[in-house]
Structures are given as structure tokens and as C-alpha cells.
Write a protein that holds these residues in place. Structure first.
Motif, PDB file in Angstrom:
ATOM      1  N   SER A 147       2.310 -28.126  17.602  1.00  0.00           N
ATOM      2  CA  SER A 147       1.150 -27.682  18.381  1.00  0.00           C
ATOM      3  C   SER A 147       1.247 -28.174  19.817  1.00  0.00           C
ATOM      4  O   SER A 147       0.932 -27.441  20.762  1.00  0.00           O
ATOM      5  CB  SER A 147      -0.142 -28.183  17.733  1.00  0.00           C
ATOM      6  OG  SER A 147      -0.271 -27.678  16.414  1.00  0.00           O
ATOM      7  N   PHE A 148       1.688 -29.419  19.983  1.00  0.00           N
ATOM      8  CA  PHE A 148       1.895 -29.953  21.328  1.00  0.00           C
ATOM      9  C   PHE A 148       2.961 -29.149  22.063  1.00  0.00           C
ATOM     10  O   PHE A 148       2.799 -28.786  23.243  1.00  0.00           O
ATOM     11  CB  PHE A 148       2.308 -31.424  21.255  1.00  0.00           C
ATOM     12  CG  PHE A 148       2.835 -31.964  22.557  1.00  0.00           C
ATOM     13  CD1 PHE A 148       1.969 -32.279  23.595  1.00  0.00           C
ATOM     14  CD2 PHE A 148       4.205 -32.151  22.739  1.00  0.00           C
ATOM     15  CE1 PHE A 148       2.458 -32.763  24.804  1.00  0.00           C
ATOM     16  CE2 PHE A 148       4.698 -32.640  23.937  1.00  0.00           C
ATOM     17  CZ  PHE A 148       3.822 -32.947  24.972  1.00  0.00           C
ATOM     18  N   LEU A 149       4.081 -28.849  21.390  1.00  0.00           N
ATOM     19  CA  LEU A 149       5.148 -28.078  22.026  1.00  0.00           C
ATOM     20  C   LEU A 149       4.694 -26.666  22.380  1.00  0.00           C
ATOM     21  O   LEU A 149       5.079 -26.124  23.416  1.00  0.00           O
ATOM     22  CB  LEU A 149       6.374 -28.023  21.114  1.00  0.00           C
ATOM     23  CG  LEU A 149       7.173 -29.317  20.949  1.00  0.00           C
ATOM     24  CD1 LEU A 149       8.394 -29.083  20.064  1.00  0.00           C
ATOM     25  CD2 LEU A 149       7.601 -29.882  22.298  1.00  0.00           C
ATOM     26  N   ARG A 179      -4.907 -31.009  33.022  1.00  0.00           N
ATOM     27  CA  ARG A 179      -5.873 -30.182  32.297  1.00  0.00           C
ATOM     28  C   ARG A 179      -6.112 -30.703  30.890  1.00  0.00           C
ATOM     29  O   ARG A 179      -6.504 -29.972  29.993  1.00  0.00           O
ATOM     30  CB  ARG A 179      -5.398 -28.730  32.264  1.00  0.00           C
ATOM     31  CG  ARG A 179      -5.108 -28.178  33.655  1.00  0.00           C
ATOM     32  CD  ARG A 179      -4.744 -26.711  33.665  1.00  0.00           C
ATOM     33  NE  ARG A 179      -4.408 -26.293  35.023  1.00  0.00           N
ATOM     34  CZ  ARG A 179      -5.303 -26.036  35.977  1.00  0.00           C
ATOM     35  NH1 ARG A 179      -6.597 -26.133  35.708  1.00  0.00           N
ATOM     36  NH2 ARG A 179      -4.925 -25.676  37.185  1.00  0.00           N
ATOM     37  N   ALA A 180      -5.880 -31.993  30.703  1.00  0.00           N
ATOM     38  CA  ALA A 180      -5.952 -32.604  29.374  1.00  0.00           C
ATOM     39  C   ALA A 180      -7.338 -32.501  28.749  1.00  0.00           C
ATOM     40  O   ALA A 180      -7.464 -32.441  27.515  1.00  0.00           O
ATOM     41  CB  ALA A 180      -5.525 -34.076  29.454  1.00  0.00           C
ATOM     42  N   VAL A 181      -8.378 -32.474  29.569  1.00  0.00           N
ATOM     43  CA  VAL A 181      -9.747 -32.408  29.031  1.00  0.00           C
ATOM     44  C   VAL A 181      -9.917 -31.175  28.148  1.00  0.00           C
ATOM     45  O   VAL A 181     -10.628 -31.225  27.129  1.00  0.00           O
ATOM     46  CB  VAL A 181     -10.775 -32.397  30.183  1.00  0.00           C
ATOM     47  CG1 VAL A 181     -12.180 -32.129  29.651  1.00  0.00           C
ATOM     48  CG2 VAL A 181     -10.735 -33.717  30.933  1.00  0.00           C
ATOM     49  N   ILE A 187      -4.985 -28.620  21.435  1.00  0.00           N
ATOM     50  CA  ILE A 187      -3.837 -29.020  20.615  1.00  0.00           C
ATOM     51  C   ILE A 187      -4.310 -29.525  19.251  1.00  0.00           C
ATOM     52  O   ILE A 187      -3.720 -29.202  18.215  1.00  0.00           O
ATOM     53  CB  ILE A 187      -3.011 -30.099  21.341  1.00  0.00           C
ATOM     54  CG1 ILE A 187      -2.335 -29.504  22.574  1.00  0.00           C
ATOM     55  CG2 ILE A 187      -1.968 -30.698  20.405  1.00  0.00           C
ATOM     56  CD1 ILE A 187      -1.662 -30.529  23.474  1.00  0.00           C
ATOM     57  N   VAL A 188      -5.398 -30.279  19.250  1.00  0.00           N
ATOM     58  CA  VAL A 188      -5.956 -30.793  17.990  1.00  0.00           C
ATOM     59  C   VAL A 188      -6.420 -29.635  17.103  1.00  0.00           C
ATOM     60  O   VAL A 188      -6.117 -29.591  15.902  1.00  0.00           O
ATOM     61  CB  VAL A 188      -7.118 -31.760  18.262  1.00  0.00           C
ATOM     62  CG1 VAL A 188      -7.804 -32.161  16.951  1.00  0.00           C
ATOM     63  CG2 VAL A 188      -6.635 -32.996  19.004  1.00  0.00           C
ATOM     64  N   LEU A 192      -4.936 -28.427  13.429  1.00  0.00           N
ATOM     65  CA  LEU A 192      -5.770 -28.250  12.233  1.00  0.00           C
ATOM     66  C   LEU A 192      -5.604 -26.847  11.656  1.00  0.00           C
ATOM     67  O   LEU A 192      -5.540 -26.671  10.422  1.00  0.00           O
ATOM     68  CB  LEU A 192      -7.241 -28.510  12.579  1.00  0.00           C
ATOM     69  CG  LEU A 192      -7.588 -29.964  12.936  1.00  0.00           C
ATOM     70  CD1 LEU A 192      -9.047 -30.065  13.388  1.00  0.00           C
ATOM     71  CD2 LEU A 192      -7.337 -30.896  11.755  1.00  0.00           C
ATOM     72  N   LEU A 193      -5.526 -25.850  12.526  1.00  0.00           N
ATOM     73  CA  LEU A 193      -5.304 -24.480  12.059  1.00  0.00           C
ATOM     74  C   LEU A 193      -3.920 -24.338  11.432  1.00  0.00           C
ATOM     75  O   LEU A 193      -3.748 -23.627  10.433  1.00  0.00           O
ATOM     76  CB  LEU A 193      -5.468 -23.500  13.219  1.00  0.00           C
ATOM     77  CG  LEU A 193      -6.894 -23.307  13.734  1.00  0.00           C
ATOM     78  CD1 LEU A 193      -6.907 -22.470  15.011  1.00  0.00           C
ATOM     79  CD2 LEU A 193      -7.759 -22.637  12.669  1.00  0.00           C
ATOM     80  N   GLN A 194      -2.937 -25.006  12.029  1.00  0.00           N
ATOM     81  CA  GLN A 194      -1.590 -24.989  11.448  1.00  0.00           C
ATOM     82  C   GLN A 194      -1.594 -25.576  10.040  1.00  0.00           C
ATOM     83  O   GLN A 194      -0.963 -25.052   9.120  1.00  0.00           O
ATOM     84  CB  GLN A 194      -0.637 -25.795  12.339  1.00  0.00           C
ATOM     85  CG  GLN A 194      -0.307 -25.148  13.674  1.00  0.00           C
ATOM     86  CD  GLN A 194       0.937 -24.293  13.615  1.00  0.00           C
ATOM     87  OE1 GLN A 194       1.440 -23.975  12.539  1.00  0.00           O
ATOM     88  NE2 GLN A 194       1.453 -23.928  14.764  1.00  0.00           N
TER      89      GLN A 194
END
Length: 260
Positions: A147-149, A179-181, A187-188, A192-194
Motif C-alpha cells: 500500500s505504501f509503494l 502531504r502526509a496528513v 495508505i492505512v 485495510l482494504l487489501q
């Protein structure tokens, strides 16, 4: 890139070889590349050593090309624009190759770091993290990494098209941090969807194997084709769901920055 969010005018894109006039077909444009990626993954399982690695590399490039097509359409659906349609096939392939090489390099570095801190099992999952953007990962930590990638690749492509240059891993990481906010929660949610899709896929997989495959005899050609369709069908769903979440977050990040 013109991820047009109140900052840039929409462009008229002229690219007859890539233009799709009938709307519903736009959702299917990534399928041929996902089919190629799925095929190369199946081929790799029966190949030795270096040949398997080459097949997996081709699968990753095909997956990146699928991501480019799907990102183009998803951004358009979110009322943004990105000029991937203006690229020739050769230019798209060069972009996908550049992205994949950078992501694999990052994955290798991350895997080595994980191994050095005595986290060996996760190191193996990090190597195949890009593959997990569309295909099922065996562990939850692997899904988080994928997800991060996925987010990193999307940001890398958007920045490359916006700035008119080559993909920059460093630039994408800085943009993601800026744009981390919005992107970290995305990503989280994607992870979870993954995990949820992996559970569903696991149930369907077991059901298919129990109903249609007899372990005492080799599977027929039609059974193999059916299982292949099952794999790339879930790959298509996983790719679109992942991009829908990440592009929504990226769009909102751009909008908030414009208002600020």
C-alpha cells in the motif's frame, strides 16, 4: 503532469492511438496489462533462477503500465487531468521501466535493512512489494508495504508528469511527506482494504479448488484458464480500489494546499 485541481486549465488531449471514446471501456483499459502481468507470474513459477526473475520483472513493468492507465482514468473521474494519454507507447514504457527500477531498488534497500535488524521474514515480502499492488500478498505486513509503494508510485508519476521530467524517488518521498496528513491515512485505509480483499480472495480460492479441482488428476486447460481469470480479476479489483482511495486523498491534499 497537470493534476488540475483549481490550479491549471484542463487540456485537450489528442492521442488517437490511446483515446477511448466509449466511457465504460475506459474501466477495462488496464485489463490487458494485468493479464500480461498475471501470465508472466504464472510463467515465472515454472522457470529456473534468472529466467524466473526476468519474467517477474516483465510482470512488474506490465503492472506499472496498468497502473498508469488506471490512474489516468481515475484522475479524470475525480475531475483532474494528467497527460499520460499524450505519451506514446514507447514513452509510457520508458516511464514504467524507470518507476519499476526505482521501486525495486528501494525494495532491495528496505529488505536489506529489515534483514540487518533481524526481521528476515518481512525482508522477503518487501522484495515483492510492488507486485502486491494488484496481487495477493501472503502477510498483512506485506500488504501494508504494498500500500505504501502504491502511494509512492502514484506520487512519483504525478510529480514526473507535473514537472515534465524523469521519475524521482527522492522527490516522490518528499512530496509524500509534505502531504502526509492526507496520504498516510489513505495508505492505512488501502492496507485495510487489501487485507479485506485478501480474505475474500482466499475464501473464493478455496471454494474454487474444492469445487472444480481434483487433486488426484492434473487440471485441464479450461480449469487453468478459469483460475487465471480468477487471479487477474481480483488483481483488477485490487488495483482500482487502491487507486480510488489514494487519488481521492491526493486530490484533497492538492485542494487544501490551494485554499491555504
Amino acid at each position: 503532469m497537470s493534476f488540475n485541481l483549481n490550479q491549471m486549465r484542463a487540456r485537450v488531449i489528442v492521442a488517437p492511438s490511446f483515446h477511448t471514446s466509449f466511457g465504460p471501456f475506459r474501466m477495462l483499459e488496464a485489463v490487458p496489462w494485468l493479464m500480461l502481468a498475471s501470465s508472466m507470474r504464472f510463467v515465472a513459477y515454472g522457470m529456473p533462477g534468472i529466467l524466473a526473475l526476468i519474467a517477474l520483472f516483465i510482470a512488474n513493468v506490465a503492472l506499472c503500465l496498468a497502473l498508469l492507465v488506471a490512474a489516468q482514468r481515475m484522475i479524470e473521474l475525480s475531475n483532474g487531468t494528467i497527460d499520460i494519454d499524450r505519451l506514446s507507447f514507447r514513452e509510457r514504457s520508458k516511464l514504467a521501466l524507470a518507476v519499476v527500477i526505482r521501486v525495486i531498488g528501494l525494495s532491495i534497500v528496505a529488505a536489506v535493512a529489515a534483514f540487518l535488524v533481524k526481521f528476515g521474514p518481512f525482508a522477503v515480502q518487501m522484495i515483492g512489494g510492488f507486485d502486491g499492488i494488484a496481487f495477493d500478498q501472503p502477510t498483512k505486513m506485506g500488504m501494508v508495504w504494498s500500500s505504501f509503494l502504491a502511494c509512492l508510485v502514484l506520487v512519483m508519476v504525478v510529480c514526473a508528469r507535473r514537472d515534465g521530467g524523469k521519475p524521482s524517488l527522492r522527490g516522490a518521498l518528499l512530496e509524500l511527506l509534505q502531504r502526509a496528513v492526507w496520504l498516510v491515512p489513505a495508505i492505512v485505509v488501502t492496507a485495510l482494504l487489501q487485507i479485506g480483499l485478501s480474505s475474500v480472495q482466499g475464501v473464493v480460492r478455496v471454494t474454487i479448488l474444492q469445487l472444480y479441482f481434483d487433486p488426484s488428476i492434473p487440471p485441464s486447460m479450461w480449469q487453468r484458464l478459469g483460475y487465471f481469470g480468477f487471479v487477474f480479476g481480483f488483481a483488477t479489483l485490487r488495483l482500482w480500489v487502491t487507486l480510488a482511495v489514494l487519488i481521492f486523498a491526493l486530490r484533497e491534499s492538492y485542494r487544501r494546499s490551494v485554499r491555504a
